[in-house]
Write a protein that holds these residues in place. Structure first.
Motif, PDB file in Angstrom:
ATOM      1  N   UNK A   1       0.835  -1.209   0.000  1.00 23.33           N
ATOM      2  CA  UNK A   1       0.000   0.000   0.000  1.00 23.33           C
ATOM      3  C   UNK A   1       0.866   1.254   0.000  1.00 23.33           C
ATOM      4  N   UNK A   2       1.904   1.293   0.826  1.00 27.36           N
ATOM      5  CA  UNK A   2       2.835   2.431   0.821  1.00 27.36           C
ATOM      6  C   UNK A   2       3.440   2.639  -0.559  1.00 27.36           C
ATOM      7  N   UNK A   3       3.855   1.548  -1.170  1.00 28.11           N
ATOM      8  CA  UNK A   3       4.491   1.633  -2.482  1.00 28.11           C
ATOM      9  C   UNK A   3       3.531   2.193  -3.524  1.00 28.11           C
ATOM     10  N   UNK A   4       2.291   1.723  -3.532  1.00 28.99           N
ATOM     11  CA  UNK A   4       1.319   2.236  -4.493  1.00 28.99           C
ATOM     12  C   UNK A   4       0.988   3.697  -4.232  1.00 28.99           C
ATOM     13  N   UNK A   5       0.863   4.086  -2.977  1.00 25.06           N
ATOM     14  CA  UNK A   5       0.573   5.491  -2.655  1.00 25.06           C
ATOM     15  C   UNK A   5       1.726   6.377  -3.079  1.00 25.06           C
ATOM     16  N   UNK A   6       2.942   5.954  -2.836  1.00 25.05           N
ATOM     17  CA  UNK A   6       4.101   6.752  -3.245  1.00 25.05           C
ATOM     18  C   UNK A   6       4.162   6.901  -4.761  1.00 25.05           C
ATOM     19  N   UNK A   7       3.845   5.824  -5.462  1.00 24.65           N
ATOM     20  CA  UNK A   7       3.865   5.917  -6.921  1.00 24.65           C
ATOM     21  C   UNK A   7       2.753   6.831  -7.431  1.00 24.65           C
ATOM     22  N   UNK A   8       1.604   6.822  -6.771  1.00 26.97           N
ATOM     23  CA  UNK A   8       0.505   7.672  -7.205  1.00 26.97           C
ATOM     24  C   UNK A   8       0.754   9.146  -6.877  1.00 26.97           C
ATOM     25  N   UNK A   9       1.474   9.430  -5.793  1.00 35.05           N
ATOM     26  CA  UNK A   9       1.719  10.820  -5.404  1.00 35.05           C
ATOM     27  C   UNK A   9       2.668  11.533  -6.352  1.00 35.05           C
ATOM     28  N   UNK A  10       3.544  10.794  -7.028  1.00 40.83           N
ATOM     29  CA  UNK A  10       4.507  11.365  -7.968  1.00 40.83           C
ATOM     30  C   UNK A  10       5.327  12.472  -7.293  1.00 40.83           C
ATOM     31  N   UNK A  11       6.040  12.094  -6.256  1.00 44.67           N
ATOM     32  CA  UNK A  11       6.845  13.047  -5.499  1.00 44.67           C
ATOM     33  C   UNK A  11       8.083  13.442  -6.292  1.00 44.67           C
ATOM     34  N   UNK A  12       8.342  14.736  -6.362  1.00 43.37           N
ATOM     35  CA  UNK A  12       9.552  15.225  -7.014  1.00 43.37           C
ATOM     36  C   UNK A  12      10.048  16.464  -6.286  1.00 43.37           C
ATOM     37  N   UNK A  13      11.226  16.940  -6.661  1.00 41.12           N
ATOM     38  CA  UNK A  13      11.865  18.059  -5.958  1.00 41.12           C
ATOM     39  C   UNK A  13      11.079  19.364  -6.113  1.00 41.12           C
ATOM     40  N   UNK A  14      10.429  19.575  -7.271  1.00 42.67           N
ATOM     41  CA  UNK A  14       9.751  20.842  -7.514  1.00 42.67           C
ATOM     42  C   UNK A  14       8.525  21.030  -6.626  1.00 42.67           C
ATOM     43  N   UNK A  15       7.848  19.927  -6.286  1.00 46.49           N
ATOM     44  CA  UNK A  15       6.631  20.031  -5.479  1.00 46.49           C
ATOM     45  C   UNK A  15       6.903  20.000  -3.980  1.00 46.49           C
ATOM     46  N   UNK A  16       8.145  19.812  -3.570  1.00 47.87           N
ATOM     47  CA  UNK A  16       8.468  19.723  -2.147  1.00 47.87           C
ATOM     48  C   UNK A  16       8.493  21.123  -1.528  1.00 47.87           C
ATOM     49  N   UNK A  17       7.728  21.364  -0.463  1.00 47.55           N
ATOM     50  CA  UNK A  17       7.728  22.693   0.161  1.00 47.55           C
ATOM     51  C   UNK A  17       9.010  22.925   0.964  1.00 47.55           C
ATOM     52  N   UNK A  18       9.369  24.193   1.100  1.00 45.95           N
ATOM     53  CA  UNK A  18      10.535  24.548   1.915  1.00 45.95           C
ATOM     54  C   UNK A  18      10.182  24.413   3.389  1.00 45.95           C
ATOM     55  N   UNK A  19      11.112  23.894   4.153  1.00 44.97           N
ATOM     56  CA  UNK A  19      10.887  23.697   5.582  1.00 44.97           C
ATOM     57  C   UNK A  19      11.494  24.863   6.357  1.00 44.97           C
TER      58      UNK A  19
END
Length: 168
Positions: free
Chosen positions: A65-83
């Motif tokens: 489930x984690x793997x499928x959710x991560x693949x669906x979220x399409x995480x990349x550097x441009x969408x990561x908010x600054x902390x």
């Protein structure tokens, strides 16, 4: 005993890869391998039921489930908010507390003796079944009826009423 230490080394190695992997999908895959090494530890320690549950529930369900959710979220550097700096400081404090706890645990581990089980069949599925279907039969059956009623309720809530008008 050498097998135990080798599997322990693999557990630590792959758990460090989980933490330091840049790609979140790779991190989840390393976590699957880490949980597989835990399953091997359970088998070595004669806890077959825990090994089976760890393999089926954690590796088979939750991590997929984690793997499928991560693949669906399409995480990349441009969408990561600054902390903010406050979050980074809290992270450093939390990491420091973890390090102090780990150092204290390792110091305590050096003084302790290994635990030897008095009954070698303690973690077997056969003994668990005897206890579960003997002493705890009534709570086991009541919990199965509760799970069945929850499943029927979820199906009823998920089905649409054909008489209800469609909303756009």
């Amino acid at each position: 005993m050498n097998t135990f230490y080798f599997i322990a080394f693999l557990s630590i190695f792959f758990s460090l890869l989980v933490i330091f992997a840049k790609n979140p999908v790779h991190s989840v895959l390393y976590l699957i391998i880490t949980f597989f090494t835990f399953t091997i530890h359970y088998v070595i320690l004669n806890a077959q039921f825990l090994a089976i549950v760890n393999f089926i529930v954690y590796m088979g369900a939750i991590l997929v489930l984690f793997l499928f959710v991560m693949m669906m979220l399409n995480l990349n550097k441009e969408s990561e908010p600054n902390k903010s700096n406050l979050i980074k400081i809290v992270g450093v404090i939390g990491g420091g507390c973890l390090m102090v706890t780990l150092v204290a645990a390792v110091k305590g581990l050096a003084k302790s003796q290994p635990v030897v089980l008095q009954n070698p069949d303690l973690g077997s599925v056969q003994n668990l079944g005897k206890v579960l279907f003997g002493e705890f039969l009534l709570p086991f059956e009541v919990s199965s009826i509760l799970l069945l009623s929850a499943m029927v309720g979820a199906v009823l809530l998920a089905t649409k009423d054909p008489k209800q008008p469609k909303t756009v």
